[in-house]
Design an enzyme around this catalytic site. Sequence first.
Site, PDB file in Angstrom:
ATOM      1  N   CYS A   1       0.807  -1.230   0.000  1.00 52.48           N
ATOM      2  CA  CYS A   1       0.000   0.000   0.000  1.00 52.48           C
ATOM      3  C   CYS A   1       0.839   1.277   0.000  1.00 52.48           C
ATOM      4  CB  CYS A   1      -0.949   0.007   1.191  1.00 52.48           C
ATOM      5  SG  CYS A   1      -2.066  -1.384   1.175  1.00 52.48           S
TER       6      CYS A   1
ATOM      7  N   ASN B   1     -10.050  -0.201   0.030  1.00 51.17           N
ATOM      8  CA  ASN B   1      -8.590  -0.087   0.032  1.00 51.17           C
ATOM      9  C   ASN B   1      -8.056  -0.628  -1.303  1.00 51.17           C
ATOM     10  OD1 ASN B   1      -5.828  -0.364   0.417  1.00 51.17           O
ATOM     11  ND2 ASN B   1      -5.989  -1.323   2.423  1.00 51.17           N
TER      12      ASN B   1
ATOM     13  N   HIS C   1      -3.251   7.162   2.949  1.00 47.33           N
ATOM     14  CA  HIS C   1      -3.684   5.895   2.352  1.00 47.33           C
ATOM     15  C   HIS C   1      -5.102   5.581   2.821  1.00 47.33           C
ATOM     16  CE1 HIS C   1      -3.916   1.880   1.018  1.00 47.33           C
ATOM     17  NE2 HIS C   1      -3.794   1.343   2.211  1.00 47.33           N
TER      18      HIS C   1
HETATM   19  N1  COA Z   1     -18.491  -8.429   9.425  1.00 47.48           N
HETATM   20  C1  COA Z   1     -18.909  -8.704  10.671  1.00 47.48           C
HETATM   21  N2  COA Z   1     -18.072  -8.972  11.688  1.00 47.48           N
HETATM   22  C2  COA Z   1     -16.761  -8.931  11.422  1.00 47.48           C
HETATM   23  C3  COA Z   1     -16.242  -8.652  10.149  1.00 47.48           C
HETATM   24  C4  COA Z   1     -17.179  -8.389   9.124  1.00 47.48           C
HETATM   25  N3  COA Z   1     -16.814  -8.103   7.869  1.00 47.48           N
HETATM   26  N4  COA Z   1     -14.906  -8.679  10.199  1.00 47.48           N
HETATM   27  C5  COA Z   1     -14.555  -8.982  11.454  1.00 47.48           C
HETATM   28  N5  COA Z   1     -15.689  -9.152  12.197  1.00 47.48           N
HETATM   29  C6  COA Z   1     -15.813  -9.500  13.599  1.00 47.48           C
HETATM   30  C7  COA Z   1     -14.615 -10.257  14.096  1.00 47.48           C
HETATM   31  O1  COA Z   1     -14.728 -11.628  13.755  1.00 47.48           O
HETATM   32  C8  COA Z   1     -14.721 -10.040  15.595  1.00 47.48           C
HETATM   33  O2  COA Z   1     -15.690 -10.914  16.099  1.00 47.48           O
HETATM   34  P1  COA Z   1     -15.424 -11.684  17.488  1.00 47.48           P
HETATM   35  O3  COA Z   1     -15.337 -10.589  18.507  1.00 47.48           O
HETATM   36  O4  COA Z   1     -16.625 -12.553  17.604  1.00 47.48           O
HETATM   37  O5  COA Z   1     -14.138 -12.424  17.304  1.00 47.48           O
HETATM   38  C9  COA Z   1     -15.301  -8.615  15.681  1.00 47.48           C
HETATM   39  O6  COA Z   1     -15.852  -8.326  14.381  1.00 47.48           O
HETATM   40  C10 COA Z   1     -14.298  -7.561  16.037  1.00 47.48           C
HETATM   41  O7  COA Z   1     -13.150  -7.787  15.242  1.00 47.48           O
HETATM   42  P2  COA Z   1     -11.962  -6.792  15.221  1.00 47.48           P
HETATM   43  O8  COA Z   1     -10.876  -7.340  14.347  1.00 47.48           O
HETATM   44  O9  COA Z   1     -11.618  -6.391  16.614  1.00 47.48           O
HETATM   45  O10 COA Z   1     -12.660  -5.557  14.490  1.00 47.48           O
HETATM   46  P3  COA Z   1     -12.050  -4.147  14.240  1.00 47.48           P
HETATM   47  O11 COA Z   1     -12.959  -3.149  14.772  1.00 47.48           O
HETATM   48  O12 COA Z   1     -10.593  -4.071  14.596  1.00 47.48           O
HETATM   49  O13 COA Z   1     -12.129  -4.031  12.654  1.00 47.48           O
HETATM   50  C11 COA Z   1     -10.715  -4.208  10.715  1.00 47.48           C
HETATM   51  C12 COA Z   1     -11.457  -4.949  11.836  1.00 47.48           C
HETATM   52  C13 COA Z   1     -10.005  -5.214   9.854  1.00 47.48           C
HETATM   53  C14 COA Z   1     -11.737  -3.442   9.902  1.00 47.48           C
HETATM   54  C15 COA Z   1      -9.724  -3.222  11.334  1.00 47.48           C
HETATM   55  O14 COA Z   1      -8.944  -3.874  12.290  1.00 47.48           O
HETATM   56  C16 COA Z   1      -8.799  -2.590  10.337  1.00 47.48           C
HETATM   57  O15 COA Z   1      -9.211  -1.767   9.556  1.00 47.48           O
HETATM   58  N6  COA Z   1      -7.506  -2.914  10.410  1.00 47.48           N
HETATM   59  C17 COA Z   1      -6.449  -2.271   9.688  1.00 47.48           C
HETATM   60  C18 COA Z   1      -6.575  -2.319   8.233  1.00 47.48           C
HETATM   61  C19 COA Z   1      -5.412  -1.593   7.676  1.00 47.48           C
HETATM   62  O16 COA Z   1      -4.925  -0.635   8.212  1.00 47.48           O
HETATM   63  N7  COA Z   1      -4.895  -1.965   6.624  1.00 47.48           N
HETATM   64  C20 COA Z   1      -3.823  -1.108   6.189  1.00 47.48           C
HETATM   65  C21 COA Z   1      -2.764  -1.640   5.713  1.00 47.48           C
HETATM   66  S1  COA Z   1      -2.950  -1.610   4.038  1.00 47.48           S
END
Ligand code: COA
Length: 331
Positions: free
Chosen positions: A116, A285, A255
């Site tokens: 990215c 993204n 980004h």
């Molecule tokens: N729909 C519903 N639930 C979802 C889901 C989806 N698409 N994706 C994850 N969940 C669930 C998880 O399974 C978890 O459930 P659990 O508590 O039963 O295990 C819950 O939501 C919370 O997960 P978590 O990972 O803590 O969510 P989050 O708020 O951190 O959001 C991301 C997840 C991936 C959106 C977030 O962490 C993120 O954006 N990360 C960084 C991405 C990034 O920066 N990329 C950049 C580099 S290129």
Amino acid sequence: MTKKYASLKSIASYIPPKCIKNSDFEEILDTSDEWIQKRTGIQMRYFASPEQNSSDLGVEAAKLAIKRSNLKIEEIDLVIVATLSPDFLGMPSTACLLSTKLGIKNRPAFDISTACSGFIYLLALAKSFIESGTYENILIVGAEKISSILDFTDRSTSVLFGDGAGAAIISTTTQKEHSILDVHISSDGAYSDYLLTPRTLKGSHFLEENLIPQYLQMKGNETFKLAVKTLTNDVEEIMKKNNIDVNSIDFFIPHQANLRIISAVGEQLKFSPQQVVVTVHKYGNTSAASIPMAMNDIYEDGKLKNGDLMLLDAFGGGLTWGSALVHFNGN
Ligand code: COA
């Protein structure tokens, strides 16, 4: 001898045809439009058609960038493509394929793999090649068909990404006030398992033993925290080094991975909402294409004017990161 600077002469993007709404994922995964919007800000993304590869997406953006630069194909000295979803997993490079599709002959072309942060690394390369006097006009392209490496059984990654391409022409100028002022790039492979396409050359096609799938994997939570910290520090450093404050920046273009990351970084750095460019809601993204696609949006909206100063900031797999202070030198 007059000093040569690198400048951003034109910007363009290409958005592939198929719009995928969050509700489309509700049919194949345990997810909802509400969860995706609340946790990421993403409302939709676009996927390439099965016939399109990253080079095809990049070609469309590149054609428009060349047209907007008023250069002829023969005047392009070098082509560099950043992609984590190349047409081929080894050779030929996506840059070679893209050059040929554009009719560029007998010029160097190569890919870089910095996920990215790709567009910031492209700017760093183009700036050095121009300031050293090696080349006059360079085509840089971020092109991604990430849909081809998504695991559509994994709700925590597949809803986040989209396909697309962004392209720019970087050309020589003698005017510093129209140039790319500074680019900072860095990496830390100690976090390589945070974002990964785990297909390696381990295992063997002989008897199909131990072949590892290539789908993108991410430690979302850990990546999120590190992204906010790294993006913020990186911007503070580049602004301090260049003696530039928040009020001198016309557009802050981070980004586009998650609206919560963008908002957290924007607020910590005290940018006003008018300065912060957000496109993640419509494209998701798009990795190396994310920043040039966002730049193109403000250009096509008529907001980006000649002389405007943009601060770009990216973070991605590797891990890699980088920031850039870029004047727009196009029309
Ligand atoms: N729909 C519903 N639930 C979802 C889901 C989806 N698409 N994706 C994850 N969940 C669930 C998880 O399974 C978890 O459930 P659990 O508590 O039963 O295990 C819950 O939501 C919370 O997960 P978590 O990972 O803590 O969510 P989050 O708020 O951190 O959001 C991301 C997840 C991936 C959106 C977030 O962490 C993120 O954006 N990360 C960084 C991405 C990034 O920066 N990329 C950049 C580099 S290129």
